[in-house]
Design a protein around this motif. Structure first.
Motif, short mmCIF file in Angstrom:
data_model
loop_
_atom_site.label_atom_id
_atom_site.label_comp_id
_atom_site.label_asym_id
_atom_site.label_seq_id
_atom_site.Cartn_x
_atom_site.Cartn_y
_atom_site.Cartn_z
N ALA A 157 -5.87 10.62 5.05
CA ALA A 157 -6.05 10.49 3.60
C ALA A 157 -5.55 11.74 2.89
O ALA A 157 -6.01 12.85 3.18
CB ALA A 157 -7.52 10.26 3.28
N VAL A 158 -4.59 11.56 1.99
CA VAL A 158 -4.02 12.69 1.26
C VAL A 158 -3.97 12.29 -0.22
O VAL A 158 -3.68 11.14 -0.57
CB VAL A 158 -2.60 13.02 1.76
N ILE A 159 -4.23 13.23 -1.10
CA ILE A 159 -4.21 12.95 -2.52
C ILE A 159 -2.78 12.61 -2.98
O ILE A 159 -1.80 13.15 -2.47
CB ILE A 159 -4.78 14.15 -3.31
N ASP A 160 -2.70 11.67 -3.95
CA ASP A 160 -1.41 11.29 -4.53
C ASP A 160 -1.05 12.24 -5.68
O ASP A 160 -1.89 12.92 -6.24
CB ASP A 160 -1.47 9.86 -5.06
N VAL A 161 0.20 12.20 -6.05
CA VAL A 161 0.67 12.93 -7.22
C VAL A 161 0.42 12.06 -8.46
O VAL A 161 0.73 10.86 -8.45
CB VAL A 161 2.18 13.27 -7.08
N ILE A 168 2.97 8.77 -3.07
CA ILE A 168 1.71 8.41 -2.40
C ILE A 168 1.47 9.38 -1.25
O ILE A 168 2.37 9.61 -0.42
CB ILE A 168 1.77 6.96 -1.90
N ASP A 169 0.28 9.95 -1.22
CA ASP A 169 -0.11 10.89 -0.15
C ASP A 169 0.81 12.12 -0.10
O ASP A 169 1.04 12.69 0.97
CB ASP A 169 -0.14 10.19 1.22
N ARG A 170 1.30 12.54 -1.27
CA ARG A 170 2.19 13.70 -1.28
C ARG A 170 1.69 14.85 -2.14
O ARG A 170 2.43 15.78 -2.45
CB ARG A 170 3.59 13.27 -1.74
N VAL A 205 -10.15 10.99 -2.01
CA VAL A 205 -8.73 10.87 -1.70
C VAL A 205 -8.58 9.71 -0.73
O VAL A 205 -9.46 9.48 0.09
CB VAL A 205 -8.24 12.19 -1.06
N ARG A 206 -7.52 8.94 -0.78
CA ARG A 206 -7.36 7.78 0.10
C ARG A 206 -6.05 7.87 0.89
O ARG A 206 -5.10 8.53 0.48
CB ARG A 206 -7.36 6.49 -0.73
N ASP A 207 -6.06 7.15 1.98
CA ASP A 207 -4.87 7.07 2.83
C ASP A 207 -3.98 5.95 2.31
O ASP A 207 -4.10 4.80 2.70
CB ASP A 207 -5.29 6.81 4.29
N GLY A 208 -3.06 6.29 1.43
CA GLY A 208 -2.25 5.28 0.78
C GLY A 208 -1.04 4.83 1.57
O GLY A 208 -0.46 3.77 1.29
N ASP A 209 -0.61 5.63 2.53
CA ASP A 209 0.57 5.24 3.32
C ASP A 209 0.20 4.77 4.72
O ASP A 209 1.08 4.58 5.58
CB ASP A 209 1.59 6.38 3.37
N TYR A 218 -3.31 8.58 -10.79
CA TYR A 218 -3.84 7.43 -10.05
C TYR A 218 -3.71 7.64 -8.55
O TYR A 218 -2.73 8.22 -8.08
CB TYR A 218 -3.07 6.15 -10.44
N GLU A 219 -4.69 7.09 -7.85
CA GLU A 219 -4.72 7.21 -6.39
C GLU A 219 -4.54 5.85 -5.75
O GLU A 219 -5.04 4.84 -6.24
CB GLU A 219 -6.08 7.80 -5.96
N ARG A 220 -3.85 5.84 -4.62
CA ARG A 220 -3.83 4.61 -3.81
C ARG A 220 -3.63 4.97 -2.34
O ARG A 220 -3.43 6.12 -2.01
CB ARG A 220 -2.77 3.62 -4.29
CA LIG Z 1 -3.51 8.81 -1.31
#
Ligand SMILES: [Ca+2]
Length: 416
Positions: A407-411, A378-380, A398-402, A414-416
């Motif tokens: 906000a950083v894109i996930d690997v 997440i966010d990496r 892109v969302r701030d998942g952590d 899927y995004e969270r």
């Molecule tokens: Ca994210």
């Protein structure tokens, strides 16, 4: 003949409504005023309607099974199953491709909403055969077709749009050396393969998709699962010759290759750009070598960014160095229980954001490959130009998942 009169009356009233609508829009949309709507009822002939149609017309096909092999005859028309694929089938009876586009049809030639089944061609395109044309094939169930290559769909010298179809249970037949159980693309073009489910297809090479000298195709937002390369490479997707594909945000799972590349295999020839593999999730694919990805050839310009490349065991990624080159890996997670990166890919781990960590899916055994809360992916991801604005679920990127305020894109897909 129960119901025939009623149906014809119903169709006539629909046509009248269309005519009235067209009249209402006459001043605003003058060019469309000439477009007609034709109706095909159960027991009728879709092909006869195509013969009668002119560019811009729509053929509305009512529920039923139509035993036909249809040809768009170069016309920019829409052939629409009004009740969708569960109620409307074109059955090719093994007598040829079910649907043919071979006369330079443009994107405005549209096949929408049918079950397309039981087609056969000894060379290519058992379900839908596209040669030198660029139609739109959308919202169909393309199943149970056979051909040497492209048992489900073939597209040659084409910039077709193949979107939102289910392409399932199509099987190579009629030759040795076939490929592309679900979809086969050959001869440079710009085919777009978007948002399809591609499952349980079989061919010697490229169980789901084979891109052979395919030019610059786009493969995005597809769910490619349970396909088999029965003899060679690329259980999900195989790429060979000049196939500079953009493969973006797909889910590639549970595919099998007897030889290499359970998920994806490629062989990049000298002088080609090679594929770009971005934000895909590959998991639970199997092969003799390269469970997720087998990357081969002159691939120094191939881009592999923000992907989950996971496997149960063995090497998830193998770089066969016939070209003495490896792709540009960036922010990828390459993981299996005992060996994520193969040594053939050189030193990659902990360089350029690449890692080898358990992706922590929500439920891998249940095939739910969303990232669980707390996943290290997440966010990496790395910033990527041109990525879709939404993830495979349609969730905004892109969302701030952590929850750290950035906000950083996930690997992965899927995004969270
Ligand atoms: Ca994210």
């Amino acid at each position: 003949m129960y119901g025939t009169g009623l149906r014809r009356g119903f169709a006539a009233s629909l046509s009248l409504a269309v005519v009235l609508g067209a009249l209402a829009l006459l001043t605003a949309l003058a060019p469309s005023a000439s477009a007609a709507t034709l109706t095909v009822l159960n027991g009728g002939s879709i092909q006869n309607a195509i013969v009668a149609a002119n560019n811009g017309d729509t053929i509305r096909v009512y529920p039923g099974t139509y035993f036909e092999n249809i040809d768009f005859l170069g016309k920019a028309i829409t052939v629409l199953a009004v009740a969708g694929p569960t109620q409307t089938t074109i059955d090719g009876r093994g007598a040829g491709p079910v649907v043919r586009f071979t006369r330079n049809e443009p994107r405005a030639a549209v096949l929408n909403g049918f079950t397309v089944k039981s087609g056969f061609d000894p060379f290519e395109g058992g379900g839908v055969q596209i040669v030198g044309a660029s139609p739109t094939v959308t919202n169909n169930l393309i199943t149970g077709n056979r051909a040497c290559t492209g048992a489900g769909v073939s597209a040659a010298s084409s910039s077709a749009l193949i979107s939102s179809n289910t392409i399932s249970d199509n099987t190579q037949q009629g030759c040795a050396g076939g490929s592309g159980g679900g979809i086969f693309v050959r001869a440079a073009g710009a085919v777009e393969i978007r948002s399809n489910v591609i499952t349980r297809n079989k061919a010697e090479t490229g169980g789901g998709i084979d891109l052979f000298a395919a030019g610059q195709p786009v493969v995005s937002n597809n769910r490619i699962t349970g396909n088999t390369a029965t003899l060679h490479d690329g259980g999900g997707i195989n790429l060979a010759n000049v196939s500079d594909a953009s493969i973006v945000q797909n889910l590639v799972t549970a595919n099998t290759a007897v030889r290499s590349g359970g998920g994806i295999a490629w062989l990049v020839p000298q002088g080609a750009r090679g594929p770009a593999l971005v934000n895909n999730t590959l998991a639970a694919n199997t092969a003799a070598t390269g469970q997720a990805l087998f990357a081969d050839g002159f691939q120094a310009n191939a881009v592999v960014t923000n992907n989950v490349l996971a496997a149960a065991n063995g090497s998830a990624v193998v770089c066969s160095n016939s070209g003495r080159q490896v792709p540009q890996f960036r922010a990828d997670d390459v993981w299996s229980a005992n060996a994520g990166w193969n040594a053939s890919c050189g030193a990659q781990n902990n360089i350029n954001g690449n890692r080898s960590v358990n992706p922590q899916f929500v439920n891998a055994a249940g095939n739910d490959l969303h990232l669980a809360a707390g996943s290290p992916l997440i966010d990496r991801g790395a910033a990527v130009a041109g990525l879709p604005a939404t993830d495979l679920d349609g969730v905004a990127r892109v969302r701030d998942g952590d929850n750290n305020g950035v906000a950083v894109i996930d690997v992965g897909a899927y995004e969270r």
